[in-house]
Design a protein around this motif. Structure first.
Motif, PDB file in Angstrom:
ATOM      1  N   PRO A   7      55.235  45.626  46.685  1.00 33.64           N
ATOM      2  CA  PRO A   7      54.321  46.627  46.131  1.00 33.64           C
ATOM      3  C   PRO A   7      53.750  47.491  47.253  1.00 33.64           C
ATOM      4  O   PRO A   7      53.494  47.015  48.357  1.00 33.64           O
ATOM      5  N   VAL A   8      53.558  48.778  46.973  1.00 33.40           N
ATOM      6  CA  VAL A   8      53.069  49.729  47.971  1.00 33.40           C
ATOM      7  C   VAL A   8      51.802  50.390  47.439  1.00 33.40           C
ATOM      8  O   VAL A   8      51.771  50.882  46.315  1.00 33.40           O
ATOM      9  N   LEU A   9      50.753  50.381  48.263  1.00 34.57           N
ATOM     10  CA  LEU A   9      49.521  51.089  47.939  1.00 34.57           C
ATOM     11  C   LEU A   9      49.400  52.300  48.851  1.00 34.57           C
ATOM     12  O   LEU A   9      49.631  52.202  50.066  1.00 34.57           O
ATOM     13  N   GLN A  10      49.071  53.441  48.282  1.00 32.10           N
ATOM     14  CA  GLN A  10      48.816  54.657  49.056  1.00 32.10           C
ATOM     15  C   GLN A  10      47.312  54.884  49.079  1.00 32.10           C
ATOM     16  O   GLN A  10      46.640  54.771  48.055  1.00 32.10           O
ATOM     17  N   GLU A 195      51.418  45.916  56.803  1.00 25.05           N
ATOM     18  CA  GLU A 195      51.972  44.820  56.013  1.00 25.05           C
ATOM     19  C   GLU A 195      50.875  43.782  55.769  1.00 25.05           C
ATOM     20  O   GLU A 195      50.335  43.210  56.704  1.00 25.05           O
ATOM     21  N   LEU A 196      50.561  43.572  54.510  1.00 27.44           N
ATOM     22  CA  LEU A 196      49.535  42.617  54.118  1.00 27.44           C
ATOM     23  C   LEU A 196      50.168  41.411  53.440  1.00 27.44           C
ATOM     24  O   LEU A 196      51.263  41.509  52.878  1.00 27.44           O
ATOM     25  N   GLN A 197      49.451  40.305  53.464  1.00 29.61           N
ATOM     26  CA  GLN A 197      49.910  39.101  52.779  1.00 29.61           C
ATOM     27  C   GLN A 197      48.703  38.386  52.178  1.00 29.61           C
ATOM     28  O   GLN A 197      47.719  38.112  52.867  1.00 29.61           O
ATOM     29  N   ASP A 198      48.785  38.102  50.877  1.00 29.06           N
ATOM     30  CA  ASP A 198      47.649  37.440  50.230  1.00 29.06           C
ATOM     31  C   ASP A 198      47.740  35.926  50.388  1.00 29.06           C
ATOM     32  O   ASP A 198      48.676  35.391  50.986  1.00 29.06           O
ATOM     33  N   VAL A 206      50.770  48.859  52.648  1.00 28.42           N
ATOM     34  CA  VAL A 206      49.802  49.942  52.477  1.00 28.42           C
ATOM     35  C   VAL A 206      50.206  51.104  53.370  1.00 28.42           C
ATOM     36  O   VAL A 206      50.487  50.920  54.559  1.00 28.42           O
ATOM     37  N   HIS A 207      50.260  52.295  52.769  1.00 28.99           N
ATOM     38  CA  HIS A 207      50.463  53.533  53.515  1.00 28.99           C
ATOM     39  C   HIS A 207      49.116  54.250  53.538  1.00 28.99           C
ATOM     40  O   HIS A 207      48.612  54.657  52.482  1.00 28.99           O
TER      41      HIS A 207
END
Length: 515
Positions: A7-10, A195-198, A206-207
């Motif tokens: 998944p990508v968040l802008q 790059e995130l990791q929960d 995330v961009h």
């Protein structure tokens, strides 16, 4: 070529760090119309920001180090914050006992005179000299202390201050991701790619057009991982506090001078306890593993025993906590003399990176405002600062109460009286705690709950299902420690197995998480 399926968040702004500075910046940015994502590797306020002395203060001792600018800034912010969150921030009167061998009385009078006048003061009364034998604060002290001074500052529930800033940011559109680690971040064209990791191991990308490094004790380490810019010299300083059964039953706090010229506070805490701290010890090691040591406990007990009639030993400590403060190195030999002012470094070698170093909880709002002023131009944001006159969630208590000049300083009691009439079916101690913790957010907590039975099961003394549901749904709480030690301080009042019992109950629930 493998296609990226993460998944990508802008967003306009990615904030790394969910302590007071990170959430303050996220709140300010969201209120200026920017799209914001904040990630925190643990819980909100899990580290330094919940390990403070719980004070909103100018920093009387900083005058001795010549930090007049920092004290003036903090005193101005003290007034702003008292207005913004009257449910979790309260005026507090401090007593400073004096005796031979300490800083001379004339110097203390001069310092307090300056403290009263460095910034405009509308809410709090000024300082005064007192005869301790005729003052309520004199009774718990040893008889040799006959002269003292009193002055005003403020007390804050520090962890709730962090949560309320995050809540306000979320209400203004920010995405708050707790227990989400930023594994890496690099510049790519006009964006940061992070790059995130929960906590479940799921990846998220995330961009962001800009990034804020508000990682606190990990700020220098995070900056090195990005490969961006030089890392300033920081000194990690451990501050520890102890909590003991109440040493006094009046409403005053104490500020004590140690022979080593350090000062330590003794503060009424959670009705039945006294909070004593803090130490200042240079720290090396993992900030997440910080803990008080025997020498620090002995130091704080020794100082308390110089002043209080009732002797303290290590066995009297019912709780302790420690935090690591990342202070900007200024070559001071004594950790307590290192500046508590903050530093903002803006790297514009590509998409902006703003790094936050140092700071104290009292000046977090001003820090956030200055951070956004620096980022506004590169982000093309024309909106100015707005938080100086804004109220934090739950703080809109309305008028009423005592008045100093034109300023309402005790709206809380008026609000509590109204809440007692509206929620007459609730036990009085529970309502008082909820009103102090949540302010007008109590109406959200109690929506549709018109009887005591509607509160659900009382899982632990004073902790009902309704409150847990509220904290999970709205305030990002996931574990017993989040609830018992950060969102509330109920852990101090409950049996030793309370955390285990609550975690087991939470594990069986599938309550939707916040936001």
């Amino acid at each position: 070529m493998t296609q990226n399926t993460h998944p990508v968040l802008q967003c306009d702004l990615l904030v790394v760090g969910g302590g007071i500075n990170g959430v303050g910046i996220a709140r300010d940015a969201a209120g200026r119309g920017l799209s914001v994502v904040l990630c925190e590797q643990d819980d909100l306020a899990a580290h330094t920001s919940s390990a403070s002395s719980k004070l909103i203060h100018g920093g009387l001792r900083y005058l001795e180090h010549g930090e007049f600018g920092l004290v003036r800034k903090a005193l101005r912010e003290r007034e702003v914050l008292l207005r913004s969150a009257p449910h979790i921030i309260q005026p507090l009167r401090f007593v400073l006992p004096h005796s031979a061998g300490q800083r001379p009385a004339w110097l203390m009078r001069a310092g307090l005179f300056l403290y009263d006048r460095l910034a405009r003061r509308e809410i709090l009364p000024g300082s005064d000299g007192i005869a301790l034998r005729a003052h309520p604060a004199g009774a718990p002290l040893k008889p040799e202390f006959t002269l003292g001074f009193e002055y005003s500052d403020g007390w804050v529930d520090d962890a709730r201050l962090v949560v309320l800033n995050a809540l306000d940011a979320a209400q203004k559109g920010a995405r708050i991701l707790v227990r989400t680690r930023c594994l890496s971040a690099r510049r790519e064209g006009q964006y940061w790619l992070a790059e995130l990791q929960d906590g479940e191991g799921a990846a998220l990308q995330v961009h962001a057009r800009a990034m804020v490094n508000a990682a606190g004790p990990w700020a220098a380490q995070f900056l090195q991982r990005t490969g961006a810019g030089a890392t300033p010299a920081l000194r990690l300083v451990k501050g520890s506090h102890i909590v003991v059964r109440g040493l006094f039953d009046h409403r005053f706090a104490y500020i004590f001078q140690h022979p080593d010229r350090r000062i330590v506070f003794a503060i009424p805490f959670q009705q039945d306890f006294t909070l004593i701290g803090t130490t200042d010890v240079t720290y090396q090691g993992d900030p997440a593993a910080v803990a008080i040591d025997e020498d620090e406990i002995a130091y704080l007990c020794e100082l308390a025993n110089r002043y209080f009639r009732r002797p303290l030993t290590a066995s009297d400590v019912v709780w302790s906590y420690s935090g690591v403060r990342p202070l900007v190195e200024d070559e001071a030999d004594d950790p307590s003399a290192i500046t508590r002012d903050y530093r903002l470094d803006l790297d514009r070698q590509g998409p902006p990176l703003l790094s936050v170093f140092g700071g104290k909880i009292t000046t977090y709002r001003k820090l956030a405002e200055e951070a956004l002023d620096l980022l506004a131009k590169p982000l093309g944001c024309n909106a100015g600062g707005w938080t100086a006159g804004a109220v934090l969630p739950g703080g809109d208590l309305g008028a009423g109460g005592a008045v100093a000049g034109h300023v309402h300083v005790d709206r809380f009691e008026h609000f509590l009286d109204c809440a007692r009439m509206r929620y007459a079916h609730l036990p009085a101690p529970l309502l008082a705690r909820w009103a102090r913790s949540y302010g007008t957010l109590i109406h959200t907590l109690l929506a549709g709950r018109d009887t005591e039975q509607d509160l659900g099961e009382q899982l632990l003394p004073g902790l009902y299902e309704a409150e847990i549901d509220y904290l999970v749904r709205h305030e990002w709480a996931m574990t017993a420690r989040d609830i018992l030690w950060r969102r509330t301080k109920l852990g101090l009042h409950l049996p030793q197995d309370a955390e285990q019992r609550l975690d087991a109950w939470l594990g069986m629930r599938q309550t939707p998480a916040a936001h």
